[in-house]
Enzyme design. Structure first.
Site, PDB file in Angstrom:
ATOM      1  N   GLY A  11       0.845  -1.204   0.000  1.00  0.00           N
ATOM      2  CA  GLY A  11       0.000   0.000   0.000  1.00  0.00           C
ATOM      3  C   GLY A  11       0.877   1.250   0.000  1.00  0.00           C
ATOM      4  O   GLY A  11       1.899   1.291   0.687  1.00  0.00           O
ATOM      5  N   ARG A  72       0.925  -4.986  -5.014  1.00  0.00           N
ATOM      6  CA  ARG A  72       1.147  -6.181  -4.191  1.00  0.00           C
ATOM      7  C   ARG A  72       1.349  -7.317  -5.195  1.00  0.00           C
ATOM      8  O   ARG A  72       0.532  -7.471  -6.098  1.00  0.00           O
ATOM      9  CB  ARG A  72      -0.060  -6.426  -3.283  1.00  0.00           C
ATOM     10  CG  ARG A  72      -0.208  -5.333  -2.241  1.00  0.00           C
ATOM     11  CD  ARG A  72      -1.231  -5.691  -1.186  1.00  0.00           C
ATOM     12  NE  ARG A  72      -1.159  -4.743  -0.076  1.00  0.00           N
ATOM     13  CZ  ARG A  72      -1.951  -3.688   0.067  1.00  0.00           C
ATOM     14  NH1 ARG A  72      -2.885  -3.445  -0.809  1.00  0.00           N
ATOM     15  NH2 ARG A  72      -1.814  -2.882   1.103  1.00  0.00           N
ATOM     16  N   ASP A 103       5.419  -4.850   6.032  1.00  0.00           N
ATOM     17  CA  ASP A 103       5.996  -6.157   6.388  1.00  0.00           C
ATOM     18  C   ASP A 103       6.037  -7.151   5.223  1.00  0.00           C
ATOM     19  O   ASP A 103       7.001  -7.901   5.071  1.00  0.00           O
ATOM     20  CB  ASP A 103       5.317  -6.761   7.619  1.00  0.00           C
ATOM     21  CG  ASP A 103       3.820  -6.940   7.433  1.00  0.00           C
ATOM     22  OD1 ASP A 103       3.277  -6.509   6.391  1.00  0.00           O
ATOM     23  OD2 ASP A 103       3.188  -7.513   8.339  1.00  0.00           O
ATOM     24  N   THR A 125       4.495   2.636   5.458  1.00  0.00           N
ATOM     25  CA  THR A 125       3.104   2.185   5.569  1.00  0.00           C
ATOM     26  C   THR A 125       2.371   3.098   6.540  1.00  0.00           C
ATOM     27  O   THR A 125       2.956   3.498   7.559  1.00  0.00           O
ATOM     28  CB  THR A 125       2.990   0.725   6.058  1.00  0.00           C
ATOM     29  OG1 THR A 125       1.633   0.469   6.467  1.00  0.00           O
ATOM     30  CG2 THR A 125       3.886   0.402   7.233  1.00  0.00           C
ATOM     31  N   ASP A 127       0.145   2.172   8.455  1.00  0.00           N
ATOM     32  CA  ASP A 127      -0.377   1.383   9.578  1.00  0.00           C
ATOM     33  C   ASP A 127       0.428   1.472  10.873  1.00  0.00           C
ATOM     34  O   ASP A 127      -0.104   1.195  11.947  1.00  0.00           O
ATOM     35  CB  ASP A 127      -0.479  -0.097   9.175  1.00  0.00           C
ATOM     36  CG  ASP A 127      -1.438  -0.324   8.016  1.00  0.00           C
ATOM     37  OD1 ASP A 127      -2.302   0.553   7.794  1.00  0.00           O
ATOM     38  OD2 ASP A 127      -1.331  -1.361   7.332  1.00  0.00           O
ATOM     39  N   ASP A 129       2.575  -0.566  11.918  1.00  0.00           N
ATOM     40  CA  ASP A 129       2.389  -1.894  12.505  1.00  0.00           C
ATOM     41  C   ASP A 129       3.669  -2.726  12.583  1.00  0.00           C
ATOM     42  O   ASP A 129       3.609  -3.933  12.804  1.00  0.00           O
ATOM     43  CB  ASP A 129       1.326  -2.671  11.704  1.00  0.00           C
ATOM     44  CG  ASP A 129       1.700  -2.828  10.238  1.00  0.00           C
ATOM     45  OD1 ASP A 129       2.642  -2.153   9.779  1.00  0.00           O
ATOM     46  OD2 ASP A 129       1.052  -3.630   9.554  1.00  0.00           O
ATOM     47  N   ARG A 171      -5.194  -2.232   9.308  1.00  0.00           N
ATOM     48  CA  ARG A 171      -5.219  -3.709   9.337  1.00  0.00           C
ATOM     49  C   ARG A 171      -5.399  -4.191  10.773  1.00  0.00           C
ATOM     50  O   ARG A 171      -6.346  -3.796  11.425  1.00  0.00           O
ATOM     51  CB  ARG A 171      -3.949  -4.279   8.698  1.00  0.00           C
ATOM     52  CG  ARG A 171      -3.919  -4.074   7.205  1.00  0.00           C
ATOM     53  CD  ARG A 171      -2.909  -4.957   6.540  1.00  0.00           C
ATOM     54  NE  ARG A 171      -1.567  -4.642   7.014  1.00  0.00           N
ATOM     55  CZ  ARG A 171      -0.499  -5.393   6.816  1.00  0.00           C
ATOM     56  NH1 ARG A 171      -0.622  -6.515   6.145  1.00  0.00           N
ATOM     57  NH2 ARG A 171       0.684  -5.036   7.256  1.00  0.00           N
TER      58      ARG A 171
HETATM   59  O1  F6P Z   1      -1.498  -1.404   4.722  1.00  0.00           O
HETATM   60  C1  F6P Z   1      -2.079  -0.188   4.369  1.00  0.00           C
HETATM   61  C2  F6P Z   1      -3.571  -0.335   4.200  1.00  0.00           C
HETATM   62  O2  F6P Z   1      -4.084   0.957   3.865  1.00  0.00           O
HETATM   63  C3  F6P Z   1      -4.319  -0.906   5.383  1.00  0.00           C
HETATM   64  O3  F6P Z   1      -4.524  -0.005   6.416  1.00  0.00           O
HETATM   65  C4  F6P Z   1      -5.595  -1.373   4.718  1.00  0.00           C
HETATM   66  O4  F6P Z   1      -6.190  -2.427   5.436  1.00  0.00           O
HETATM   67  C5  F6P Z   1      -5.105  -1.843   3.380  1.00  0.00           C
HETATM   68  O5  F6P Z   1      -3.868  -1.212   3.146  1.00  0.00           O
HETATM   69  C6  F6P Z   1      -6.045  -1.536   2.224  1.00  0.00           C
HETATM   70  O6  F6P Z   1      -5.500  -2.077   1.077  1.00  0.00           O
HETATM   71  P1  F6P Z   1      -5.951  -1.715  -0.392  1.00  0.00           P
HETATM   72  O7  F6P Z   1      -5.442  -0.369  -0.747  1.00  0.00           O
HETATM   73  O8  F6P Z   1      -5.347  -2.789  -1.231  1.00  0.00           O
HETATM   74  O9  F6P Z   1      -7.456  -1.727  -0.390  1.00  0.00           O
END
Ligand code: F6P
Length: 319
Positions: A11, A72, A103, A125, A127, A129, A171
């Site tokens: 992300g 991803r 991660d 990120t 997050d 996390d 997340r």
């Molecule tokens: O890891 C970053 C994040 O924004 C999380 O907080 C969220 O759950 C996820 O990515 C959303 O992913 P995507 O952009 O693929 O919908």
């Protein structure tokens, strides 16, 4: 070491551009050739690689997103995918690689490092996390974005005397909800690390109403439950009209804050320094205001510490 590559993966997060800029500029300063790899590990497998010069990173320090684009990549998780990537690195003469991501991206970096490519991870990120670093690039900007929304929702919450649930990203990590909730004076903060009882949230709402409180903000981290179901339950139990706002991807964009830009600049420069010193398999982080680097395996194994004291403080201040 003559040529290094840089990619962003997973992300996106505000500040990734500032980190790319730092890697490119610090690298050129040290007479390295810098290659930008597009769309994360996807671009690495497919050879979407371009030379980065000084002006390729001009005018980006203040921009959200990532000029290298991100993705991803499932293929990179396979041995065959990684073999392709290693071959591409060889063809382009890339001896060192800087991976900016979370991660999942670090796990990929770790595999390349074990396969003999000098690899450094920069935590990017929203997050926050990752257990080994106090902050990840993008987190500060994200909590400020959330904070802005809390203030706006608080205005309308008070005008109507409603309860408002604000669901935020993260997340399995509750840091975005916790930090923004404390800064925004939320009445309740619901996090995956703590769990919650709907009855307690309702009791607090009713108590607040009885003492004349007009607004009520409930911060909900996405990792703990569904905001719409919670809203319905609260409304049924308390009779207080409850609205839900899912902030979504707004949290991933916007101009990075000064904190994120400085963090990204320092981390990008450290990554180049490590590669110049022939280091590999290192994750860069921040501990007690200092930039650190540790073994990527160790970084990935480190469990994220939940800031219980901050959670208790937020509870104490929202009685
Ligand atoms: O890891 C970053 C994040 O924004 C999380 O907080 C969220 O759950 C996820 O990515 C959303 O992913 P995507 O952009 O693929 O919908």
């Amino acid at each position: 070491m003559r040529t290094i590559g840089v990619l962003t993966s997973g992300g996106d997060a505000p500040g990734m551009n500032a980190a790319i800029r730092a890697v490119v500029r610090a690298g050129i300063y040290h007479n390295l050739r810098i290659m930008g790899i597009e769309r994360g590990y996807n671009g690495l497998i497919n050879g979407e690689i371009k030379n980065m010069d000084l002006s390729s990173v001009a005018d980006i320090i203040h921009r959200g997103g990532t000029i290298l684009k991100t993705a991803r990549c499932e293929e990179f998780k396979t041995e065959e995918g990684r073999k392709k990537a290693l071959n591409v690195l060889k063809v382009f003469g890339i001896e060192g690689l800087v991976v900016i991501g979370g991660d999942g991206s670090f796990t990929g970096a770790q595999k390349l490092s074990h396969a003999g490519i000098r690899t450094i991870g920069i935590p990017g990120t929203i997050d926050n996390d990752l257990g080994y670093t106090d902050y990840t690039i993008g987190f500060d900007t994200a909590i400020n974005t959330v904070l802005e929304s809390i203030s706006k929702i608080r205005d309308t919450s008070a005008s109507h005397g409603r309860a408002n649930i604000i669901e935020v990203m993260g997340r399995h990590c509750g840091d975005i909800a916790l930090y923004a909730g404390l800064a925004g004076g939320a009445e309740s903060i619901i996090l995956p690390e703590e769990g919650f009882e709907t009855n307690k949230v309702c009791e607090k709402l009713i108590k607040g109403k009885m003492r004349g409180k007009l607004h009520s903000i409930i911060m909900l981290a996405e990792g703990i439950g569904n905001a719409f179901e919670l809203g319905k339950e609260i409304e049924e139990k308390t009779g207080i009209e409850t609205k839900v706002t899912v902030l979504g991807h707004i949290q991933r964009g916007g101009n990075p804050t000064a904190f994120d830009r400085v963090l990204a600049s320092k981390m990008g420069a450290r990554a180049v320094e490590l590669l110049l010193n022939n280091k590999s398999g290192r994750a860069i982080g921040m501990n007690s205001n200092k930039i650190i680097d540790i073994d990527i395996d160790e970084a990935l194994a480190k469990k994220k510490r939940f800031d219980k004291e901050m959670y208790q403080l937020a509870k104490q201040l929202s009685i």
